[in-house]
Design an enzyme around this catalytic site. Sequence first.
Site: not given
Length: 497
Positions: A191, A194, A225, A267-268, A301, A398, A400
């Site tokens: 997946k 998007e 979702p 992996e966050l 990350c 974070e 980003f």
Amino acid sequence: FSTSAAIDEPINPSIQIDHTQLLINGQFVDAASGKNFPTFDPRTGDVIARVAEGDAEDINRAVAAARKAFDEGPWPKMTAYERSRIMFRFADLLEKHTEEVATLETWDNGKPYEQAAKIEIPMVVRMFRYYAGWADKIHGLTVPADGQHHVQTLHEPYGVAGLIIPWNFPLLLYSWKVGPALACGNTVVLKTAEQTPLSALYVSKLFHESGLPPGVLNVVSGFGPTAGAALSSHMDVNKLSFTGSTATGKVVLGLAANSNLKPVTLELGGKSPFIVCEDADIDKAVELAHSALFFNQGQCCCAGSRTLVHESVYDEFVEKAKARALKRVVGDPFKTGIEQGPQIDNEQFQKILKYIRSGIESGATLETGGEQLGSRGYYIQPTVFSNVQDDMLIAKEEIFGPVQSISKFKDLTEAVQKANASSYGLAAGVFTQNLETANTLTRALRVGTVWINCYDIFDAAVPFGGFKMSGQGREKGIYGLSSYLQIKAVVSPLKNP
Ligand code: ADP
């Protein structure tokens, strides 16, 4: 900042978008619902293409195809050498198509084309060659057990691997997951994010042209979702690997636990400290701290998002870090010499500007930047804050984005305390000429990677992953390989009773 390119007049990419449907069982197909969604050009906010929008029903179709390709073959039933050869062929074909693939990546993501073409796609190719090389070298052990038994272990694939990736490194993270999953003999449902569905569809087509049998690799574009959640909770998916935010990681882990307890690699996020000691080579440290944060528009990350500097070199460091940020070349990522393109989308763009306002309001010193660049798309000025305190949001969360936060420490004890005062533990940079200092910090830091006098070195063989809430499990290298294998112990009597 040098904005060498006219941001408001984007260059037209010379490529046609050929693949926008879902890739299920070796065929490009529409979503079962017939729905599609737009993917945007971060340089302008304009629609690049509309892409089939997969949801639960399409995930069911993709998992069924992957299930069949696993249970009935051909994938796990091929010899490992045959699988390896297909992966090597794919790596060669991908390498030949570097220009088209890098163009898609830049168009959909906004990252500098040169970065995509010269750094990332070659890393993707290398990753597939690395894991292609492992495919026929996976074997178990014979175990000297007590008693009269012959014991061996078999290292077997899980079955169907569900892989969920984010938008910041669409193809690189594709390779980190698809590479080891397939090398071990699993079949895959991927997946994509998007925001960036295009490149994975293109290269997965190349994979099939390289001899990959239908059903082995299925790609579903769609939203988290719906499609992502359906994959995470699917009863017929045997292994899940997710890269994304910590908040979504928790959701995905819950879905996996509440369905069939599939094992999950996560992996966050991160808030990685970049520690500059008093004896560091300051000019090098400034340059590397700069790239550790600003690389990929700050959308990493493992971004070195907390620059911690010893008080004796702090003023010099801040001055030089500001000067370096002012020199950063921001502009249309398709132009040559560009270091920084736009942020991925309006949501991230607004979020980053909000963090910048919060930094100013909480009393950090805005050394440079802080605003949008140009009037279209999602460009942000390279931003540097000094005098950042541990309790400020910009020091804890974070961001980003292209926002460097510099703060001061007085000795190693304080450096360690500050560095570890985070719920994250992904990576850290250590800048010192002193071996003892490097060793002391390396042992004390609660992170998955320590880079000493370097940063962002991503070799295919080196494991990557987080301590604490930055994740669980490791990717890349032999550690990443083992997360796609389960162990079967086989016991038989030495003599028939
Ligand atoms: P980011 O902030 O990087 O967009 P996310 O963690 O939301 O972080 O997204 C990473 C990936 O996770 C994307 O592919 C996204 O679609 C997917 N995702 C988002 N929400 C969910 C969810 N509830 N279940 C499964 N996957 C999700």
